[in-house]
Write a protein that holds these residues in place. Structure first.
Motif, PDB file in Angstrom:
ATOM      1  N   ILE A 334       0.855  -1.177   0.000  1.00 25.64           N
ATOM      2  CA  ILE A 334       0.000   0.000   0.000  1.00 25.64           C
ATOM      3  C   ILE A 334       0.895   1.233   0.000  1.00 25.64           C
ATOM      4  N   GLU A 335       0.613   2.154  -0.906  1.00 25.88           N
ATOM      5  CA  GLU A 335       1.464   3.334  -1.047  1.00 25.88           C
ATOM      6  C   GLU A 335       1.103   4.459  -0.079  1.00 25.88           C
ATOM      7  N   ILE A 336       0.010   4.344   0.634  1.00 27.10           N
ATOM      8  CA  ILE A 336      -0.397   5.356   1.609  1.00 27.10           C
ATOM      9  C   ILE A 336       0.295   5.058   2.938  1.00 27.10           C
ATOM     10  N   VAL A 337       1.017   6.039   3.472  1.00 27.26           N
ATOM     11  CA  VAL A 337       1.762   5.836   4.706  1.00 27.26           C
ATOM     12  C   VAL A 337       0.909   6.155   5.939  1.00 27.26           C
ATOM     13  N   ASP A 338      -0.007   7.112   5.830  1.00 22.39           N
ATOM     14  CA  ASP A 338      -0.824   7.484   6.979  1.00 22.39           C
ATOM     15  C   ASP A 338      -1.568   6.267   7.514  1.00 22.39           C
ATOM     16  N   TYR A 339      -1.516   6.097   8.833  1.00 25.41           N
ATOM     17  CA  TYR A 339      -2.032   4.864   9.432  1.00 25.41           C
ATOM     18  C   TYR A 339      -3.541   4.730   9.250  1.00 25.41           C
ATOM     19  N   ASN A 340      -4.297   5.785   9.449  1.00 28.60           N
ATOM     20  CA  ASN A 340      -5.754   5.699   9.337  1.00 28.60           C
ATOM     21  C   ASN A 340      -6.186   5.389   7.906  1.00 28.60           C
ATOM     22  N   GLU A 341      -5.573   6.060   6.934  1.00 32.72           N
ATOM     23  CA  GLU A 341      -5.893   5.772   5.535  1.00 32.72           C
ATOM     24  C   GLU A 341      -5.492   4.352   5.165  1.00 32.72           C
ATOM     25  N   TYR A 342      -4.342   3.941   5.672  1.00 29.43           N
ATOM     26  CA  TYR A 342      -3.873   2.576   5.404  1.00 29.43           C
ATOM     27  C   TYR A 342      -4.874   1.533   5.888  1.00 29.43           C
ATOM     28  N   MET A 343      -5.444   1.737   7.080  1.00 31.65           N
ATOM     29  CA  MET A 343      -6.409   0.782   7.619  1.00 31.65           C
ATOM     30  C   MET A 343      -7.685   0.742   6.770  1.00 31.65           C
ATOM     31  N   HIS A 344      -8.146   1.895   6.267  1.00 32.58           N
ATOM     32  CA  HIS A 344      -9.347   1.919   5.423  1.00 32.58           C
ATOM     33  C   HIS A 344      -9.102   1.215   4.090  1.00 32.58           C
ATOM     34  N   ILE A 345      -7.921   1.419   3.508  1.00 30.07           N
ATOM     35  CA  ILE A 345      -7.595   0.756   2.235  1.00 30.07           C
ATOM     36  C   ILE A 345      -7.491  -0.750   2.444  1.00 30.07           C
ATOM     37  N   ARG A 346      -6.849  -1.138   3.511  1.00 28.91           N
ATOM     38  CA  ARG A 346      -6.718  -2.564   3.819  1.00 28.91           C
ATOM     39  C   ARG A 346      -8.094  -3.201   4.009  1.00 28.91           C
ATOM     40  N   GLU A 347      -8.990  -2.499   4.677  1.00 34.04           N
ATOM     41  CA  GLU A 347     -10.344  -3.011   4.880  1.00 34.04           C
ATOM     42  C   GLU A 347     -11.076  -3.150   3.552  1.00 34.04           C
ATOM     43  N   ASP A 348     -10.951  -2.160   2.689  1.00 31.50           N
ATOM     44  CA  ASP A 348     -11.617  -2.192   1.389  1.00 31.50           C
ATOM     45  C   ASP A 348     -11.155  -3.383   0.560  1.00 31.50           C
ATOM     46  N   ILE A 349      -9.851  -3.647   0.575  1.00 36.75           N
ATOM     47  CA  ILE A 349      -9.317  -4.779  -0.191  1.00 36.75           C
ATOM     48  C   ILE A 349      -9.801  -6.107   0.400  1.00 36.75           C
ATOM     49  N   ASN A 350      -9.840  -6.207   1.713  1.00 35.94           N
ATOM     50  CA  ASN A 350     -10.294  -7.453   2.348  1.00 35.94           C
ATOM     51  C   ASN A 350     -11.754  -7.758   2.019  1.00 35.94           C
ATOM     52  N   TYR A 351     -12.595  -6.709   2.031  1.00 39.48           N
ATOM     53  CA  TYR A 351     -14.001  -6.924   1.680  1.00 39.48           C
ATOM     54  C   TYR A 351     -14.137  -7.418   0.234  1.00 39.48           C
ATOM     55  N   ARG A 352     -13.364  -6.834  -0.658  1.00 36.98           N
ATOM     56  CA  ARG A 352     -13.439  -7.240  -2.064  1.00 36.98           C
ATOM     57  C   ARG A 352     -12.951  -8.674  -2.249  1.00 36.98           C
ATOM     58  N   ILE A 353     -11.943  -9.094  -1.512  1.00 41.69           N
ATOM     59  CA  ILE A 353     -11.460 -10.475  -1.590  1.00 41.69           C
ATOM     60  C   ILE A 353     -12.564 -11.437  -1.146  1.00 41.69           C
ATOM     61  N   MET A 354     -13.285 -11.079  -0.096  1.00 46.25           N
ATOM     62  CA  MET A 354     -14.398 -11.917   0.350  1.00 46.25           C
ATOM     63  C   MET A 354     -15.461 -12.038  -0.744  1.00 46.25           C
ATOM     64  N   GLN A 355     -15.754 -10.910  -1.425  1.00 44.65           N
ATOM     65  CA  GLN A 355     -16.746 -10.956  -2.504  1.00 44.65           C
ATOM     66  C   GLN A 355     -16.290 -11.843  -3.653  1.00 44.65           C
ATOM     67  N   ILE A 356     -15.014 -11.744  -4.024  1.00 50.52           N
ATOM     68  CA  ILE A 356     -14.492 -12.562  -5.130  1.00 50.52           C
ATOM     69  C   ILE A 356     -14.616 -14.046  -4.806  1.00 50.52           C
ATOM     70  N   VAL A 357     -14.310 -14.425  -3.570  1.00 49.91           N
ATOM     71  CA  VAL A 357     -14.395 -15.838  -3.190  1.00 49.91           C
ATOM     72  C   VAL A 357     -15.837 -16.316  -3.251  1.00 49.91           C
ATOM     73  N   THR A 358     -16.761 -15.565  -2.691  1.00 45.72           N
ATOM     74  CA  THR A 358     -18.176 -16.008  -2.674  1.00 45.72           C
ATOM     75  C   THR A 358     -18.801 -15.959  -4.063  1.00 45.72           C
ATOM     76  N   GLU A 359     -18.432 -14.966  -4.904  1.00 44.92           N
ATOM     77  CA  GLU A 359     -18.990 -14.883  -6.259  1.00 44.92           C
ATOM     78  C   GLU A 359     -18.577 -16.057  -7.122  1.00 44.92           C
ATOM     79  N   ASN A 360     -17.459 -16.688  -6.825  1.00 44.88           N
ATOM     80  CA  ASN A 360     -16.991 -17.846  -7.592  1.00 44.88           C
ATOM     81  C   ASN A 360     -17.463 -19.157  -6.981  1.00 44.88           C
ATOM     82  N   GLY A 361     -18.368 -19.107  -6.043  1.00 42.50           N
ATOM     83  CA  GLY A 361     -18.944 -20.307  -5.476  1.00 42.50           C
ATOM     84  C   GLY A 361     -18.033 -21.076  -4.552  1.00 42.50           C
ATOM     85  N   ALA A 362     -16.958 -20.457  -4.095  1.00 43.85           N
ATOM     86  CA  ALA A 362     -16.037 -21.112  -3.165  1.00 43.85           C
ATOM     87  C   ALA A 362     -16.344 -20.650  -1.740  1.00 43.85           C
TER      88      ALA A 362
END
Length: 381
Positions: A334-362
């Motif tokens: 992640i290219e954002i150094v600020d801790y609060n922004e970093y946590m929001h970006i990390r959360e956004d990516i984690n949610y999308r990973i969950m969607q990708i797994v469930t959308e593929n029936g896994a």
């Protein structure tokens, strides 16, 4: 004529006229000392017009009002007492001495004691004003530092402020020793050269911390506002003092670390890194088909690579066979150094990973065990 005779009457060695002048000066000073102190503060403020740009003159006046009032009060009381002649001149202490540097009869009068007491008070109140002026100058430079892109200014101003105040107090002590107690200041300073060795040995840790503070300002491993990790503490630098550095941890607690430790211990300046590394495994169920796993890996890699806050070198691969899951490793920055922004970006990516797994029936695996029971029957005869 009657009034003149009345005021000429003596009482305890002083005329009534002297007592009236004493009371008038004292009353006048007490009534108007606040007005005089405000006027004197405004007059002194004119001396600092060149450095007061952007600063509020009211702050300067508020800082100086109290010490100037005290100084004026001492002056008024001293002037009032000087209107009295007797019994202030009588000797209250007499001692014979054989020391060559002193007279054969050493006498102290009450007026001498009063003079020395007021001289002491004058010096203390005057240096109190100097200390407040230092506070104001530091305030001005702190205000100017807020407009500077460099954080070094914000870090240097409090340090120089403390150093200036300490030097002022030390100088005031020497002035008091010389002016009030009539001591030879040069001899005292020369004697400190010998006694300084013992003091240095006794205050070795303090001196090491002081040298550590100078090392911090010279090398600049961090500045105020940087996120650092040292020992088991991680937090933001709030202040660098003479003896210690204040760190505000992520739990909002305040940690005081000696400057010697800040210099000698390994220190990570997290604010200077340009990327934040993320590495973790996604555990899928064992019944997940190979094609589905490949598709999930490809979609995750494409999404993370195209995210505006990540670097385009994401690595997603089938990592290992776990005890209860098929592990896909995800590695990205992640290219954002600020801790609060970093946590929001990390959360956004984690949610999308969950969607990708469930959308593929896994599905995500969790620790489980499969128990097989084999029934062995007996043939009846």
């Amino acid at each position: 004529m009657v009034n003149a005779e009345f005021f000429a009457q003596q009482f305890l060695g002083n005329s009534i006229q002297n007592y009236c002048i004493f009371a008038a000066i004292l009353l006048f000073g007490l009534l108007f000392k606040r007005i005089f102190s405000r006027l004197l503060s405004r007059l002194m403020f004119r001396l600092f017009m060149r450095i007061q740009t952007g600063a509020d003159p009211k702050i300067f006046i508020d800082l100086l009002m109290r010490p100037v009032e005290v100084l004026i009060l001492f002056v008024v009381v001293y002037l009032a007492i000087n209107q009295l002649d007797y019994p202030l001149q009588e000797v209250i202490f007499r001692r014979s001495t054989l020391v060559n540097s002193l007279p054969s009869v050493f006498e102290i009068t009450l007026i001498e004691i009063i003079d020395n007491v007021f001289l002491f008070l004058f010096i203390v109140s005057s240096f109190w004003i100097f200390l407040r002026i230092i506070d104001f100058i530091a305030y001005v430079f702190e205000y100017k530092a807020t407009f500077s892109e460099s954080k070094t200014d914000s870090q240097m101003v409090p340090f120089i402020k403390e150093l200036s105040k300490i030097l002022t107090i030390v100088f005031a002590v020497f002035v008091i020793l010389g002016a009030v107690f009539k001591l030879n200041v040069a001899t005292i300073i020369a004697g400190l050269g010998i006694g300084g060795i013992a003091v240095a040995l006794a205050a070795q840790d303090t001196l090491q911390n002081l040298l550590g503070s100078f090392t911090i300002f010279a090398d600049k491993p961090f500045v105020v506002g940087d996120l650092v990790r040292i020992d088991k503490f991680e937090g933001t630098i709030e202040k660098v003092g003479f003896r210690s550095t204040l760190i505000r941890t992520l739990d909002k607690t305040l940690v005081v670390i000696p400057n010697k430790k800040m210099v000698d211990s390994p220190l990570e300046n997290l604010s200077l890194r340009n990327l934040r590394r993320m590495k973790f495994n996604i555990g899928l169920k064992y019944e997940t088909p190979v094609d589905t796993m490949k598709k999930i890996s490809t979609e995750i890699q494409n999404f993370v690579n195209n995210h505006p806050a990540t670097s385009p070198d994401t690595l997603v691969s089938f990592d290992s066979f776990g005890e209860s899951s098929l592990n896909i490793q995800v590695l990205y920055f992640i290219e954002i150094v600020d801790y609060n922004e970093y946590m929001h970006i990390r959360e956004d990516i984690n949610y999308r990973i969950m969607q990708i797994v469930t959308e593929n029936g896994a599905g995500f695996a969790f620790p489980s065990q499969t128990v097989y029971n084999e029934y062995i029957g007996t043939k009846a005869e």
